[in-house]
Design a protein around this motif. Sequence first.
Motif, short mmCIF file in Angstrom:
data_model
loop_
_atom_site.label_atom_id
_atom_site.label_comp_id
_atom_site.label_asym_id
_atom_site.label_seq_id
_atom_site.Cartn_x
_atom_site.Cartn_y
_atom_site.Cartn_z
N MET A 1 0.82 -1.21 0.00
CA MET A 1 0.00 0.00 0.00
C MET A 1 0.86 1.26 0.00
N LYS A 2 2.11 1.13 0.41
CA LYS A 2 2.94 2.34 0.47
C LYS A 2 3.18 2.95 -0.90
N ASP A 3 3.00 2.12 -1.95
CA ASP A 3 3.17 2.62 -3.31
C ASP A 3 1.88 3.16 -3.90
N TYR A 4 0.75 2.96 -3.20
CA TYR A 4 -0.53 3.48 -3.67
C TYR A 4 -0.52 5.00 -3.53
N LYS A 5 -1.05 5.70 -4.54
CA LYS A 5 -0.97 7.15 -4.54
C LYS A 5 -2.35 7.79 -4.62
N ILE A 6 -2.53 8.87 -3.90
CA ILE A 6 -3.70 9.73 -3.98
C ILE A 6 -3.18 11.14 -4.26
N MET A 7 -3.72 11.79 -5.28
CA MET A 7 -3.20 13.10 -5.72
C MET A 7 -1.75 13.02 -6.17
N GLY A 8 -1.29 11.81 -6.54
CA GLY A 8 0.11 11.65 -6.90
C GLY A 8 1.03 11.54 -5.70
N ILE A 9 0.45 11.47 -4.49
CA ILE A 9 1.22 11.41 -3.25
C ILE A 9 1.16 10.00 -2.69
N ASN A 10 2.30 9.44 -2.29
CA ASN A 10 2.31 8.11 -1.69
C ASN A 10 1.40 8.08 -0.47
N LEU A 11 0.75 6.93 -0.26
CA LEU A 11 -0.29 6.82 0.77
C LEU A 11 0.18 7.24 2.16
N PRO A 12 1.35 6.82 2.65
CA PRO A 12 1.75 7.26 4.01
C PRO A 12 1.84 8.78 4.13
N VAL A 13 2.38 9.43 3.12
CA VAL A 13 2.49 10.89 3.16
C VAL A 13 1.10 11.52 3.09
N TYR A 14 0.25 10.98 2.20
CA TYR A 14 -1.12 11.52 2.11
C TYR A 14 -1.85 11.38 3.43
N LEU A 15 -1.74 10.23 4.10
CA LEU A 15 -2.41 10.03 5.38
C LEU A 15 -1.89 11.00 6.44
N GLY A 16 -0.62 11.34 6.34
CA GLY A 16 -0.07 12.35 7.25
C GLY A 16 -0.71 13.71 7.03
N LEU A 17 -0.86 14.09 5.74
CA LEU A 17 -1.53 15.35 5.43
C LEU A 17 -2.98 15.33 5.91
N LEU A 18 -3.67 14.20 5.67
CA LEU A 18 -5.06 14.07 6.08
C LEU A 18 -5.20 14.17 7.59
#
Length: 429
Positions: A1-18
Motif C-alpha cells: 500500500m505504500k506505493d498506492y498514490k492519492i493526488m500523486g502522493i504516496n499513501l503514508p504521506v497523504y495520510l499524514g496530510l489528512l
Amino acid sequence: MKDYKIMGINLPVYLGLLAVLIVAIVMDVLPAGMIGAFAFMMIIGALLDVIGNNTPIIKTYFGGGPIVVIFGSAALVYFNVLPESVVKNVNTFMKGGGFLDFYIAALITGSILGMNKKLLIKASLRYFPTIIGGVTVALIFVALGGLLFGQSMSESIAYVGIPIMGGGMGAGAVPISKVFASGLGIAAEDVLSKLVPAVALGNAMAIVAGGLLDKLGKARPELTGNGKLMEVGDEDLHEKIDPNEKLDISDYGIGIAIACTFFAFGVVFGTVFNNITGVDIHSYAWMIISVAVAKAINLLPRKFEQACASWYNFVAKNWTAALLMGIGIAYTDLGQVIQALTPLYILLCFLVVLGAIVGTMVVGKLMGFYPIEAALTAGLCMANMGGTGDVAVLTAAHRMELMPFAQISSRLGGAFIILLATFLVPIFF
C-alpha cells in the motif's frame, strides 16, 4: 500500500496530510482564506474521488468520483458534520473569492485557444440547431408527461422544463423567476422557490446521465468520438503542438494572466452592453465570444495560445476534485433535492433530461456530430446547473475537453431560454 498514490502522493504521506487536516478541523483552527480552503478541498476531495472511482455500481453506472465528491460533500453540510467555520470559508472561497470563476476562466481560455481553428468554426455553425433540438424535445416530453398525470402542460413547462434547461441558478433560475414574476404579477421569491428544486434535481440527473452516456459509449463505440464533437475522421479539435516549441514554468503565468484578462473583458463588455441595451447576458458568454474571435483572427502568438492550453491542463488535472468539493458545499443544497423527491416531480425532471438527450442526439447526428458528445454538451450541459454542472457532467463523462461547447450551452443557451420564457409567459399564462 505504500506505493498506492492519492493526488500523486504516496499513501503514508497523504495520510499524514489528512491527519493534520482532521486535527485542524476538530480543533476548529483550520486557517481561513485560500490556505484552509485549498487544503480542505484538495485533500478531502481527492479522498472522496478515490472512493467514488473504486466503489462498485457507482463507478460503473453513476460517473464514479464526481458523484461521490459532490453529493458526499453536500451530505457533510446537510448532516452538520463540518464545523460552520469550514463551510463558511469554502463558501467564501468559491463565491466571494471567485475560485469557480478562476477555474472556468482557465478552462474556457485554454480549451478554445488550444482548439483547431477551422474545426471550431465549423462546429459552432452547427451547434445552435442541436441546442434548439434538445430544448424542443425536452419541453415536449415534460408537457406530455405532466398532461398524462393530470398536471397542465403549461405548469410542467414553466416550473420544471424551463428552469432545468435554463442554464443554472444565477444566469438561469433567478432571471427566469423575474420574467415569470413580471408576467404573472406575483413575487419573484415565490416563483424561485418552485424553480430551485427542479434546477437541483435536474442537475443531479444530468451528472448521473453523463456517467451513463460514458458507459454507453464504451458499449456502443460507433456513437461516440471519445471527446471529439464532430465526425471528422482522424482530426480533432486540438491543435497539434510542435515538440520543438517547448514551454517552461513561466508560461503558466502567461496563461493565468491571459485567462483572467479575458474574463475581465467579458465583465466589462457585458456591463457596457447591458447599460446600452438593457439586456443582461452573462459575462461568460462574452468571454467565450471574445476568446473565439481572438482564436479566429490569430490575435495571440501561438506560444501564448499554448501557454493558455498548458495552464488549462494544469488546472483540470490538479483542481477538479477540489472544485467539485466546493460545488457540493457551496452550490448543492441536499435538503432541496430531498424535498423535491415526489414521484411525479422526479418523473417530470427525468423526462426533461431524457428529452434533452434524445433531441440533441438526433439533431446532433444530422448536424455531423457524434451523438454522445452532442448529448453531453448541447443536451446535458443545458440541463445542468450552469458552470458548476458543466464541470461535473464532463468529469463524470471523462470528456473535459468539451468544456467550450458546454459553456456555450450554459451561457448562450441559457440566455436563449430566458428569451424563450419572456415570449412564452404572455402566451400560455
